[in-house]
Design an enzyme around this catalytic site. Structure first.
Site, PDB file in Angstrom:
ATOM      1  N   PHE A  17       0.828  -1.210   0.000  1.00 30.80           N
ATOM      2  CA  PHE A  17       0.000   0.000   0.000  1.00 30.80           C
ATOM      3  C   PHE A  17       0.862   1.259   0.000  1.00 30.80           C
ATOM      4  O   PHE A  17       0.439   2.310  -0.509  1.00 30.80           O
ATOM      5  CB  PHE A  17      -0.925  -0.007   1.233  1.00 30.80           C
ATOM      6  CG  PHE A  17      -1.963   1.071   1.222  1.00 30.80           C
ATOM      7  CD1 PHE A  17      -3.110   0.952   0.456  1.00 30.80           C
ATOM      8  CD2 PHE A  17      -1.787   2.223   1.985  1.00 30.80           C
ATOM      9  CE1 PHE A  17      -4.067   1.956   0.443  1.00 30.80           C
ATOM     10  CE2 PHE A  17      -2.743   3.231   1.982  1.00 30.80           C
ATOM     11  CZ  PHE A  17      -3.880   3.097   1.206  1.00 30.80           C
ATOM     12  N   GLU A  18       2.065   1.169   0.560  1.00 32.41           N
ATOM     13  CA  GLU A  18       2.968   2.330   0.650  1.00 32.41           C
ATOM     14  C   GLU A  18       3.814   2.507  -0.626  1.00 32.41           C
ATOM     15  O   GLU A  18       4.607   3.462  -0.710  1.00 32.41           O
ATOM     16  CB  GLU A  18       3.899   2.190   1.863  1.00 32.41           C
ATOM     17  CG  GLU A  18       3.248   2.489   3.201  1.00 32.41           C
ATOM     18  CD  GLU A  18       2.243   1.426   3.649  1.00 32.41           C
ATOM     19  OE1 GLU A  18       2.554   0.226   3.483  1.00 32.41           O
ATOM     20  OE2 GLU A  18       1.155   1.789   4.133  1.00 32.41           O
ATOM     21  N   CYS A  33       4.082  -7.905  -3.138  1.00 35.10           N
ATOM     22  CA  CYS A  33       3.359  -9.175  -3.241  1.00 35.10           C
ATOM     23  C   CYS A  33       2.193  -9.133  -2.261  1.00 35.10           C
ATOM     24  O   CYS A  33       2.417  -9.083  -1.048  1.00 35.10           O
ATOM     25  CB  CYS A  33       4.296 -10.341  -2.930  1.00 35.10           C
ATOM     26  SG  CYS A  33       3.439 -11.918  -2.843  1.00 35.10           S
ATOM     27  N   ILE A  81      -0.856 -11.246  -1.095  1.00 34.75           N
ATOM     28  CA  ILE A  81      -1.455 -12.579  -1.176  1.00 34.75           C
ATOM     29  C   ILE A  81      -2.907 -12.510  -0.708  1.00 34.75           C
ATOM     30  O   ILE A  81      -3.210 -11.943   0.348  1.00 34.75           O
ATOM     31  CB  ILE A  81      -0.639 -13.588  -0.332  1.00 34.75           C
ATOM     32  CG1 ILE A  81       0.795 -13.654  -0.869  1.00 34.75           C
ATOM     33  CG2 ILE A  81      -1.295 -14.966  -0.363  1.00 34.75           C
ATOM     34  CD1 ILE A  81       1.723 -14.567  -0.085  1.00 34.75           C
ATOM     35  N   HIS A  83      -8.956  -7.538   1.774  1.00 32.59           N
ATOM     36  CA  HIS A  83      -7.921  -6.505   1.884  1.00 32.59           C
ATOM     37  C   HIS A  83      -7.092  -6.395   0.611  1.00 32.59           C
ATOM     38  O   HIS A  83      -6.687  -5.318   0.200  1.00 32.59           O
ATOM     39  CB  HIS A  83      -6.993  -6.805   3.073  1.00 32.59           C
ATOM     40  CG  HIS A  83      -6.107  -7.985   2.828  1.00 32.59           C
ATOM     41  ND1 HIS A  83      -6.498  -9.283   3.083  1.00 32.59           N
ATOM     42  CD2 HIS A  83      -4.854  -8.072   2.307  1.00 32.59           C
ATOM     43  CE1 HIS A  83      -5.524 -10.109   2.746  1.00 32.59           C
ATOM     44  NE2 HIS A  83      -4.520  -9.407   2.276  1.00 32.59           N
ATOM     45  N   ARG A 133       6.302 -17.204  -9.502  1.00 31.88           N
ATOM     46  CA  ARG A 133       6.514 -15.979 -10.294  1.00 31.88           C
ATOM     47  C   ARG A 133       7.658 -15.114  -9.771  1.00 31.88           C
ATOM     48  O   ARG A 133       7.877 -14.001 -10.245  1.00 31.88           O
ATOM     49  CB  ARG A 133       5.209 -15.158 -10.314  1.00 31.88           C
ATOM     50  CG  ARG A 133       4.125 -15.816 -11.138  1.00 31.88           C
ATOM     51  CD  ARG A 133       2.743 -15.367 -10.781  1.00 31.88           C
ATOM     52  NE  ARG A 133       1.734 -16.038 -11.619  1.00 31.88           N
ATOM     53  CZ  ARG A 133       1.316 -17.301 -11.444  1.00 31.88           C
ATOM     54  NH1 ARG A 133       1.797 -18.033 -10.437  1.00 31.88           N
ATOM     55  NH2 ARG A 133       0.434 -17.845 -12.261  1.00 31.88           N
TER      56      ARG A 133
HETATM   57  N1  RBF Z   1       1.049  -5.709   2.314  1.00 36.56           N
HETATM   58  C1  RBF Z   1       1.612  -6.430   1.322  1.00 36.56           C
HETATM   59  O1  RBF Z   1       2.519  -5.948   0.643  1.00 36.56           O
HETATM   60  N2  RBF Z   1       1.188  -7.708   1.082  1.00 36.56           N
HETATM   61  C2  RBF Z   1       0.170  -8.289   1.763  1.00 36.56           C
HETATM   62  O2  RBF Z   1      -0.161  -9.466   1.479  1.00 36.56           O
HETATM   63  C3  RBF Z   1      -0.456  -7.542   2.779  1.00 36.56           C
HETATM   64  N3  RBF Z   1      -1.499  -8.074   3.461  1.00 36.56           N
HETATM   65  C4  RBF Z   1      -2.148  -7.286   4.364  1.00 36.56           C
HETATM   66  C5  RBF Z   1      -3.289  -7.783   5.017  1.00 36.56           C
HETATM   67  C6  RBF Z   1      -3.987  -6.983   5.918  1.00 36.56           C
HETATM   68  C7  RBF Z   1      -5.219  -7.514   6.566  1.00 36.56           C
HETATM   69  C8  RBF Z   1      -3.524  -5.662   6.187  1.00 36.56           C
HETATM   70  C9  RBF Z   1      -4.281  -4.773   7.138  1.00 36.56           C
HETATM   71  C10 RBF Z   1      -2.403  -5.180   5.578  1.00 36.56           C
HETATM   72  C11 RBF Z   1      -1.689  -5.984   4.662  1.00 36.56           C
HETATM   73  N4  RBF Z   1      -0.553  -5.501   4.019  1.00 36.56           N
HETATM   74  C12 RBF Z   1       0.023  -6.233   3.036  1.00 36.56           C
HETATM   75  C13 RBF Z   1       0.072  -4.237   4.435  1.00 36.56           C
HETATM   76  C14 RBF Z   1      -0.369  -3.007   3.637  1.00 36.56           C
HETATM   77  O3  RBF Z   1       0.241  -3.005   2.354  1.00 36.56           O
HETATM   78  C15 RBF Z   1       0.057  -1.717   4.378  1.00 36.56           C
HETATM   79  O4  RBF Z   1       1.438  -1.774   4.653  1.00 36.56           O
HETATM   80  C16 RBF Z   1      -0.694  -1.508   5.691  1.00 36.56           C
HETATM   81  O5  RBF Z   1      -2.088  -1.636   5.493  1.00 36.56           O
HETATM   82  C17 RBF Z   1      -0.387  -0.114   6.295  1.00 36.56           C
HETATM   83  O6  RBF Z   1      -0.804   0.920   5.403  1.00 36.56           O
END
Ligand code: RBF
Length: 171
Positions: A66-67, A89, A91, A97, A136
């Site tokens: 997300f960042e 990645c 998943i 989410h 991948r």
């Molecule tokens: N970030 C990833 O890069 N990969 C993931 O699989 C992933 N799974 C997440 C699942 C949940 C339930 C949450 C809340 C966050 C996840 N994040 C994941 C983190 C997200 O990208 C981010 O860093 C956080 O939500 C903080 O903004």
């Protein structure tokens, strides 16, 4: 075409522009680090293989996918690269989410690409499970980090092409 049927990790090297005079940013998400670090190695090695200089490749890590857009924006402002590659990645889990994260990242990156006139490459795996990610990230479906690097080189070449368009850009 399903990505399993389109393995761009195997490509005709002779069609790729030289990256000697190009600068790149790479942003790597720390979530699922085993996967994202494998993507990074494939990406970095491909840039070097095609002529990019190590001092012209700027890498930062962000906490999660997300960042990636925010990290990419910071890196672009600081280093002014020709293209920025974002590796992550996400998943699929029991909740949705992944859909929110993937959509936000894709939208963020394409908006920055359009607004800035430089490519922000979407190198984010969106697998249903860890095995699909492994396949991948250096497994049986290649390494999507390599493909992200090749796309970045091709887009950087487009950005740097002279106005008369005579310079060969790879296709
Ligand atoms: N970030 C990833 O890069 N990969 C993931 O699989 C992933 N799974 C997440 C699942 C949940 C339930 C949450 C809340 C966050 C996840 N994040 C994941 C983190 C997200 O990208 C981010 O860093 C956080 O939500 C903080 O903004």
């Amino acid at each position: 075409m399903a990505s399993a049927l389109k393995n761009l990790s195997e490509y005709d090297e002779s069609t790729i522009p030289a990256a000697d005079d190009m600068t790149f940013g790479i942003v790597v998400a720390e979530w699922n680090a085993r996967i994202t670090h494998a993507l990074y190695e494939g990406c970095y090695d491909a840039l070097i293989k095609h002529g990019a200089k190590a001092e012209n490749i700027h890498t930062i890590q962000v906490p999660g996918s997300f960042e990636l857009p925010a990290g990419a924006r910071m890196l672009a402002g600081r280093e002014n690269p020709d293209a920025v590659i974002c590796l992550g990645c996400v998943i699929k889990g029991e909740t949705s989410h992944n859909e929110y994260i993937n959509h936000a990242v894709a939208t963020g990156l394409v908006n920055m690409s359009i607004a800035s006139g430089r490519a922000f490459i979407f190198g984010v795996l969106t697998p249903d499970n860890e095995q699909q990610a492994i396949d991948r990230a250096g497994g049986k479906h290649g390494n999507k980090g390599i493909e992200a690097a090749i796309t970045a080189i091709r887009m950087a070449a487009l950005k740097k092409a002279p106005k008369d368009g005579k310079r060969k850009i790879g296709f």
